[in-house]
Every structure is written in C-alpha cells, then in structure tokens.
Motif scaffolding. Structure first.
Motif, PDB file in Angstrom:
ATOM      1  N   CYS A 120      55.199  29.721   5.623  1.00  0.00           N
ATOM      2  CA  CYS A 120      54.633  30.549   4.560  1.00  0.00           C
ATOM      3  C   CYS A 120      53.878  31.704   5.222  1.00  0.00           C
ATOM      4  N   TYR A 121      54.265  32.925   4.873  1.00  0.00           N
ATOM      5  CA  TYR A 121      53.621  34.142   5.385  1.00  0.00           C
ATOM      6  C   TYR A 121      52.740  34.689   4.268  1.00  0.00           C
ATOM      7  N   MET A 122      51.485  35.010   4.597  1.00  0.00           N
ATOM      8  CA  MET A 122      50.540  35.498   3.593  1.00  0.00           C
ATOM      9  C   MET A 122      49.715  36.651   4.137  1.00  0.00           C
ATOM     10  N   GLN A 123      49.564  37.688   3.345  1.00  0.00           N
ATOM     11  CA  GLN A 123      48.600  38.756   3.607  1.00  0.00           C
ATOM     12  C   GLN A 123      47.567  38.636   2.496  1.00  0.00           C
ATOM     13  N   ILE A 124      46.338  38.255   2.863  1.00  0.00           N
ATOM     14  CA  ILE A 124      45.320  37.944   1.867  1.00  0.00           C
ATOM     15  C   ILE A 124      44.169  38.937   1.982  1.00  0.00           C
ATOM     16  N   SER A 125      43.714  39.390   0.815  1.00  0.00           N
ATOM     17  CA  SER A 125      42.582  40.311   0.747  1.00  0.00           C
ATOM     18  C   SER A 125      41.553  39.765  -0.221  1.00  0.00           C
ATOM     19  N   GLY A 126      40.274  40.025   0.076  1.00  0.00           N
ATOM     20  CA  GLY A 126      39.200  39.723  -0.865  1.00  0.00           C
ATOM     21  C   GLY A 126      38.941  40.948  -1.719  1.00  0.00           C
ATOM     22  N   ILE A 127      38.610  40.729  -2.980  1.00  0.00           N
ATOM     23  CA  ILE A 127      38.360  41.829  -3.903  1.00  0.00           C
ATOM     24  C   ILE A 127      37.017  41.612  -4.589  1.00  0.00           C
ATOM     25  N   LYS A 128      36.131  42.598  -4.430  1.00  0.00           N
ATOM     26  CA  LYS A 128      34.810  42.599  -5.064  1.00  0.00           C
ATOM     27  C   LYS A 128      34.040  41.302  -4.810  1.00  0.00           C
ATOM     28  N   LEU A 129      33.966  40.910  -3.526  1.00  0.00           N
ATOM     29  CA  LEU A 129      33.164  39.743  -3.180  1.00  0.00           C
ATOM     30  C   LEU A 129      31.690  40.081  -3.385  1.00  0.00           C
ATOM     31  N   PRO A 130      30.868  39.088  -3.679  1.00  0.00           N
ATOM     32  CA  PRO A 130      29.443  39.373  -3.894  1.00  0.00           C
ATOM     33  C   PRO A 130      28.712  39.681  -2.596  1.00  0.00           C
ATOM     34  N   LYS A 131      27.606  40.433  -2.719  1.00  0.00           N
ATOM     35  CA  LYS A 131      26.738  40.695  -1.573  1.00  0.00           C
ATOM     36  C   LYS A 131      26.000  39.406  -1.264  1.00  0.00           C
ATOM     37  N   MET A 132      26.098  38.958  -0.035  1.00  0.00           N
ATOM     38  CA  MET A 132      25.461  37.698   0.346  1.00  0.00           C
ATOM     39  C   MET A 132      24.294  37.920   1.303  1.00  0.00           C
ATOM     40  N   ASP A 133      24.219  39.089   1.924  1.00  0.00           N
ATOM     41  CA  ASP A 133      23.143  39.383   2.860  1.00  0.00           C
ATOM     42  C   ASP A 133      22.042  40.153   2.122  1.00  0.00           C
ATOM     43  N   PHE A 134      20.829  40.031   2.593  1.00  0.00           N
ATOM     44  CA  PHE A 134      19.693  40.688   1.949  1.00  0.00           C
ATOM     45  C   PHE A 134      19.552  42.116   2.450  1.00  0.00           C
ATOM     46  N   GLY A 135      19.071  42.986   1.581  1.00  0.00           N
ATOM     47  CA  GLY A 135      18.830  44.369   1.955  1.00  0.00           C
ATOM     48  C   GLY A 135      19.476  45.313   0.959  1.00  0.00           C
ATOM     49  N   LEU A 136      18.974  46.523   0.929  1.00  0.00           N
ATOM     50  CA  LEU A 136      19.436  47.522  -0.034  1.00  0.00           C
ATOM     51  C   LEU A 136      20.913  47.861   0.143  1.00  0.00           C
ATOM     52  N   PHE A 137      21.353  48.023   1.374  1.00  0.00           N
ATOM     53  CA  PHE A 137      22.734  48.415   1.637  1.00  0.00           C
ATOM     54  C   PHE A 137      23.542  47.256   2.217  1.00  0.00           C
ATOM     55  N   SER A 138      23.128  46.047   1.934  1.00  0.00           N
ATOM     56  CA  SER A 138      23.779  44.876   2.516  1.00  0.00           C
ATOM     57  C   SER A 138      25.148  44.630   1.888  1.00  0.00           C
ATOM     58  N   LYS A 139      25.959  43.933   2.625  1.00  0.00           N
ATOM     59  CA  LYS A 139      27.289  43.533   2.150  1.00  0.00           C
ATOM     60  C   LYS A 139      27.459  42.070   2.522  1.00  0.00           C
ATOM     61  N   SER A 140      28.661  41.675   2.858  1.00  0.00           N
ATOM     62  CA  SER A 140      28.935  40.327   3.354  1.00  0.00           C
ATOM     63  C   SER A 140      29.745  40.440   4.629  1.00  0.00           C
ATOM     64  N   ASP A 141      29.819  39.349   5.349  1.00  0.00           N
ATOM     65  CA  ASP A 141      30.633  39.242   6.564  1.00  0.00           C
ATOM     66  C   ASP A 141      31.616  38.087   6.324  1.00  0.00           C
ATOM     67  N   PRO A 142      32.632  38.303   5.478  1.00  0.00           N
ATOM     68  CA  PRO A 142      33.454  37.188   5.013  1.00  0.00           C
ATOM     69  C   PRO A 142      34.524  36.721   6.010  1.00  0.00           C
ATOM     70  N   TYR A 143      34.790  35.427   5.924  1.00  0.00           N
ATOM     71  CA  TYR A 143      35.941  34.827   6.599  1.00  0.00           C
ATOM     72  C   TYR A 143      36.524  33.768   5.672  1.00  0.00           C
ATOM     73  N   LEU A 144      37.771  33.423   5.911  1.00  0.00           N
ATOM     74  CA  LEU A 144      38.531  32.533   5.032  1.00  0.00           C
ATOM     75  C   LEU A 144      38.938  31.282   5.789  1.00  0.00           C
ATOM     76  N   GLN A 145      38.829  30.144   5.118  1.00  0.00           N
ATOM     77  CA  GLN A 145      39.325  28.879   5.661  1.00  0.00           C
ATOM     78  C   GLN A 145      40.364  28.308   4.690  1.00  0.00           C
ATOM     79  N   ILE A 146      41.385  27.657   5.251  1.00  0.00           N
ATOM     80  CA  ILE A 146      42.427  27.016   4.450  1.00  0.00           C
ATOM     81  C   ILE A 146      42.456  25.538   4.824  1.00  0.00           C
ATOM     82  N   PHE A 147      42.502  24.672   3.808  1.00  0.00           N
ATOM     83  CA  PHE A 147      42.473  23.230   3.999  1.00  0.00           C
ATOM     84  C   PHE A 147      43.666  22.562   3.317  1.00  0.00           C
ATOM     85  N   ARG A 148      44.137  21.479   3.921  1.00  0.00           N
ATOM     86  CA  ARG A 148      45.182  20.627   3.342  1.00  0.00           C
ATOM     87  C   ARG A 148      44.508  19.380   2.776  1.00  0.00           C
TER      88      ARG A 148
END
Length: 151
Positions: free
Chosen positions: A11-39
């Motif tokens: 299975c080949y997948m190209q995965i993107s996150g869309i409009k993830l929430p800000k998880m870090d604190f601060g006025l201009f903060s964003k997130s540093d996301p990573y993805l895990q896949i489980f069976r």
C-alpha cells in the motif's frame, strides 16, 4: 500470536495533515506533527510505522509511505488500522493531536478523515488527515516473471 499472510501486496500512501490544532504555546506557535500507524493485534495495537517530525506547521505533508499489506493488517482487509498524530515536544511528553481507525479498503486517493481524541467530545475533529495519493499493488515475484516469459 498473529499470523501475517505475505502475498507481495503493498500500500502506497501520500498523507497530509489539514488544519491541525496549535499545540505549542505562544502567539505565533504551531505544531511539530508526526504520524504513527498501528496494526490491531488481539486486544492491543502494534506500531508498524512512524513518520518524520515536520516542524512548525499545521498542514504537514509527510514523505510518501509504502507498507506491506501483511504488516498493516495481516492480509485481513477488515482488520482495523489506527492512525495517530502527535505533536513532538523537545522537553516533556509529546501531545496527542488526534487519531482515527479504518480498514485497508478505506484507504483511497482523495479520502479525508477527521482526527478525534479518545475521552473527548466524540463529534469534534482536531484537524484532518488526507490521502492525497493512495494505491494498492502487488510486487511481481520470481514465479510471475517465469510465467510472463512462458506466455
């Protein structure tokens, strides 16, 4: 113990996150996301893949992923697969952004799934994951090459 049925399917997948929430604190903060896949394995989950961390973004696009179907679901296309997105923190524990479950058959190009948090409101999404590319294929083995040459 799970029995994995190896049949060359991938299975080949190209995965993107869309409009993830800000998880870090601060006025201009964003997130540093990573993805895990489980069976799914009996009553627990076994991690089969983890992406790279994409720093400072709410719309990550991870490198393409190719996994063996046997690793994803043991050849059982009705077995659940868990996708979980985290915010990487340099200090302390990582924060869960959200997760969802699906089956191999649900993975289609263009499909989008809402990220939910266990123990939170069931109807609230914490951003989405989109399969901008998805395909299932089978690697040819030695016998396939032999048969191809005989026809």
């Amino acid at each position: 113990c799970d029995e994995l049925k190896e049949d060359g399917r991938k299975c080949y997948m190209q995965i993107s996150g869309i409009k993830l929430p800000k998880m870090d604190f601060g006025l201009f903060s964003k997130s540093d996301p990573y993805l895990q896949i489980f069976r799914q394995s009996n009553q627990s989950w076994i991690k089969i893949y983890q992406t790279e961390v994409i720093p400072k973004t709410l719309n990550p696009r991870w490198k393409p992923i190719t996994l063996k179907v046997a690793d994803m679901c043991g050849g059982d296309e009705k077995r659940r697969i868990l996708f979980r997105v985290w915010d990487h923190d340099k200090v302390g524990s990582h924060d869960l952004i959200g997760e969802f479950q699906l089956t191999l058959g649900d993975i289609k190009q263009g499909s989008r799934f809402g990220l939910r948090r266990p123990k939170k409101k069931k109807d609230k999404n914490y951003g989405h994951l989109e399969f901008s590319e998805a395909k299932h294929y089978r690697d040819a083995n030695f016998l396939d090459y032999i048969r191809g040459g005989m026809e």
